[in-house]
Design an enzyme around this catalytic site. Structure first.
Site, PDB file in Angstrom:
ATOM      1  N   ASP A  29       0.867  -1.172   0.000  1.00 38.25           N
ATOM      2  CA  ASP A  29       0.000   0.000   0.000  1.00 38.25           C
ATOM      3  C   ASP A  29       0.908   1.228   0.000  1.00 38.25           C
ATOM      4  O   ASP A  29       1.817   1.324   0.821  1.00 38.25           O
ATOM      5  CB  ASP A  29      -0.879  -0.020   1.255  1.00 38.25           C
ATOM      6  CG  ASP A  29      -1.979   1.021   1.238  1.00 38.25           C
ATOM      7  OD1 ASP A  29      -1.694   2.190   0.883  1.00 38.25           O
ATOM      8  OD2 ASP A  29      -3.112   0.681   1.607  1.00 38.25           O
ATOM      9  N   HIS A  93     -10.456  -6.161  -1.981  1.00 37.24           N
ATOM     10  CA  HIS A  93      -9.066  -6.253  -1.549  1.00 37.24           C
ATOM     11  C   HIS A  93      -8.978  -6.532  -0.057  1.00 37.24           C
ATOM     12  O   HIS A  93      -9.864  -6.196   0.706  1.00 37.24           O
ATOM     13  CB  HIS A  93      -8.276  -5.001  -1.911  1.00 37.24           C
ATOM     14  CG  HIS A  93      -8.823  -3.714  -1.386  1.00 37.24           C
ATOM     15  ND1 HIS A  93      -9.951  -3.116  -1.916  1.00 37.24           N
ATOM     16  CD2 HIS A  93      -8.405  -2.895  -0.397  1.00 37.24           C
ATOM     17  CE1 HIS A  93     -10.194  -1.985  -1.277  1.00 37.24           C
ATOM     18  NE2 HIS A  93      -9.279  -1.830  -0.328  1.00 37.24           N
TER      19      HIS A  93
END
Length: 129
Positions: A29, A93
């Site tokens: 991320d 996700h």
């Protein structure tokens, strides 16, 4: 319109890839809650996690577990937390977040990492896969 994650899958947007197979992709991320915060996604664009067909859903969980085990070995932490929220990106996700304190799971306090730090984390996780 393709989600940002579909654009990552298609190589239109760069990412810090950790692992992938024909159905799933794991990458760091870029706005992490903690060092090593990883996203696992199905390559097929599906908006909501519970819209995923059972076999693909179970495969995503198995893929995420494999990544989480390697992540915990690579990034010092008390445990790896998992969250499925899905409001920011319309592509299912799983968040895998190395945790040392509960605030790292709150999606409020973010950490900043350099390109070199991201790349080092990728290599460390990959070494444990």
């Amino acid at each position: 319109m393709s989600s940002i994650f579909t654009k990552i899958v298609q190589g239109e947007i760069p990412s810090y890839k950790i692992a992938e197979d024909d159905k799933f992709l794991a990458f760091l991320d870029v706005n992490p809650n903690s060092k090593g915060h990883t996203l696992c996604i199905p390559k097929q664009e599906i908006n909501k996690i519970f819209d995923i067909e059972d076999d693909l859903y179970l495969g995503l969980m198995q893929f995420s577990k494999k990544i989480a085990v390697a992540l915990e070995k690579a990034v010092p932490c008390k445990r790896v937390g998992m969250a499925v929220i899905g409001l920011e990106v319309p592509h299912a996700h799983v968040h895998l977040i190395p945790l040392n304190e509960m605030d790292e799971m709150r999606f409020q306090n973010k950490v900043s990492l350099s390109k070199e730090e991201f790349e080092a984390i990728v290599k460390a996780i990959q070494a444990n896969l």
